[in-house]
Design a protein around this motif. Structure first.
Motif, PDB file in Angstrom:
ATOM      1  N   LEU A  75       0.669   4.307  -2.882  1.00  0.00           N
ATOM      2  CA  LEU A  75       0.380   5.540  -2.335  1.00  0.00           C
ATOM      3  C   LEU A  75       1.534   6.604  -2.630  1.00  0.00           C
ATOM      4  O   LEU A  75       1.403   7.700  -2.468  1.00  0.00           O
TER       5      LEU A  75
ATOM      6  N   LEU B 292      -3.162  -1.632  -3.150  1.00  0.00           N
ATOM      7  CA  LEU B 292      -4.307  -1.801  -2.523  1.00  0.00           C
ATOM      8  C   LEU B 292      -5.199  -3.197  -2.642  1.00  0.00           C
ATOM      9  O   LEU B 292      -5.983  -3.488  -1.735  1.00  0.00           O
TER      10      LEU B 292
ATOM     11  N   VAL C 115     -10.504   4.373   2.898  1.00  0.00           N
ATOM     12  CA  VAL C 115      -9.749   5.580   1.969  1.00  0.00           C
ATOM     13  C   VAL C 115     -10.535   6.834   2.332  1.00  0.00           C
ATOM     14  O   VAL C 115     -11.418   6.920   2.070  1.00  0.00           O
TER      15      VAL C 115
ATOM     16  N   VAL D 254      -6.386   9.400  -3.686  1.00  0.00           N
ATOM     17  CA  VAL D 254      -6.518   7.957  -4.531  1.00  0.00           C
ATOM     18  C   VAL D 254      -7.415   8.186  -5.751  1.00  0.00           C
ATOM     19  O   VAL D 254      -7.246   7.949  -6.673  1.00  0.00           O
TER      20      VAL D 254
ATOM     21  N   VAL E 106      -5.013   6.639   4.257  1.00  0.00           N
ATOM     22  CA  VAL E 106      -5.398   5.245   4.052  1.00  0.00           C
ATOM     23  C   VAL E 106      -5.139   4.343   5.553  1.00  0.00           C
ATOM     24  O   VAL E 106      -4.193   4.293   5.893  1.00  0.00           O
TER      25      VAL E 106
ATOM     26  N   VAL F 272     -10.234  -1.721   4.505  1.00  0.00           N
ATOM     27  CA  VAL F 272      -9.204  -0.763   4.254  1.00  0.00           C
ATOM     28  C   VAL F 272     -10.139   0.760   3.835  1.00  0.00           C
ATOM     29  O   VAL F 272     -11.061   0.644   3.129  1.00  0.00           O
TER      30      VAL F 272
ATOM     31  N   THR G  11       0.710  -1.139  -0.137  1.00  0.00           N
ATOM     32  CA  THR G  11       0.044   0.012   0.056  1.00  0.00           C
ATOM     33  C   THR G  11       1.000   1.313   0.127  1.00  0.00           C
ATOM     34  O   THR G  11       0.704   2.207  -0.612  1.00  0.00           O
TER      35      THR G  11
END
Length: 303
Positions: A230, A277, A289, A256, A298, A287, A226
């Motif tokens: 990101l 992700l 966001v 995102v 996140v 998860v 992740t």
């Protein structure tokens, strides 16, 4: 019993049936399965329901029962909403006809030992909404069955907003944006900062918090993948919790900006490095966001 009509602007036909008696369940399910059995060039329909409802269907179908694939819903819905997306996609790839043609009778799990908490319910409504986008190119016909004796009025009302053909249907992007507008709780004061974050350090931290080695490896990999997806990160990662509910929060310097992020595997030649992700959603219970003007937060929760 109410059933939404088969109205969908894409090949994916996403219907909803609401019932409160065994008779009403059969009144919705039998014509739907009969429709699938009569469809030329289509594989046998699949019924994914509570075991007692499978028994009702077998008795009512008689000789046709052998032509319907029956799956207890506790065997199908075994994890997160993202796991359900992956299972459905895999089943369609392996068993659906040309263009994804197949009839699926689907009843989520809402009660008993595998019952859903308020937070889990939110994720399943997200799944129902995003299904309209995820499976839009496919000529799949799905009937989602909701028993008001177990799901309850609030769940049914929310699910109506995720099914085309209901009078309160919402655009999937709008509905998921509404779900994501709820602020995340603040991290606890004792959250530990990690620079990087380094997968080995996260794995050691997770084991120190009581997570078994194999699970710690999965969680650490989810955090690392992740973080890579990101990049560039904005600040340090925060970790907190006790086994098995370990949490990692990451800040990205960019939003995102995609409600489907992590619900479909990234292309091998795409801009997102590694599984990202997608991997995190497959191994973590949640998860979350949250985009904002400065980027995105996140939050991964293992269990």
């Amino acid at each position: 019993m109410t059933t939404s009509p088969p109205a969908a602007p894409t090949p994916f036909d996403h219907r909803m049936a609401v019932y409160d008696t065994d008779e009403a369940f059969l009144a919705a399910a039998l014509p739907f399965l009969g429709e699938g059995l009569a469809a030329l060039g289509e594989p046998p329909p699949v019924a994914i329901t509570a075991p007692r409802n499978l028994d009702l269907l077998r008795d009512a179908l008689g000789g046709d029962a052998e032509r319907v694939t029956c799956v207890p819903h506790t065997d199908w819905y075994t994890g997160s909403a993202a796991n359900a997306v992956a299972r459905a996609a895999a089943h369609l790839a392996a068993h659906a006809g040309p263009g994804g043609r197949i009839h699926l009778l689907m009843e989520p799990v809402w009660s008993g030992r595998a019952g859903r908490s308020a937070r889990e319910t939110t994720e399943w409504i997200r799944y129902e909404a995003l299904a309209n986008l995820l499976f839009a190119p496919l000529a799949t016909t799905a009937l989602c069955a909701y028993d008001t004796r177990t799901a309850g009025p609030a769940v049914v009302a929310a699910a109506r907003r995720a099914h085309p053909g209901t009078e309160v249907y919402e655009d999937p992007a709008r509905l998921t944006a509404e779900l994501d507008a709820v602020p995340l709780p603040l991290p606890p004061a004792g959250a530990e900062p990690f620079t990087g974050p380094d997968a080995a350090a996260v794995r050691t931290w997770a084991e120190d918090r009581g997570l078994p080695a194999a699970d710690a490896e999965l969680f650490a990999t989810a955090v690392a993948e992740t973080a890579a997806a990101l990049a560039p990160l904005d600040g340090t990662a925060l970790l907190w919790g006790e086994s098995p509910s370990l949490v990692c929060e990451l800040r990205s310097a960019r939003p995102v900006a995609d409600p489907l992020a992590g619900f479909v595997p990234p292309p091998a030649d795409g801009p997102e490095p590694g599984p990202g992700l997608w991997y995190a959603r497959q191994v973590c219970a949640y998860v979350d966001v949250r985009d904002d003007s400065a980027g995105a937060t996140v939050r991964l929760q293992y269990a």
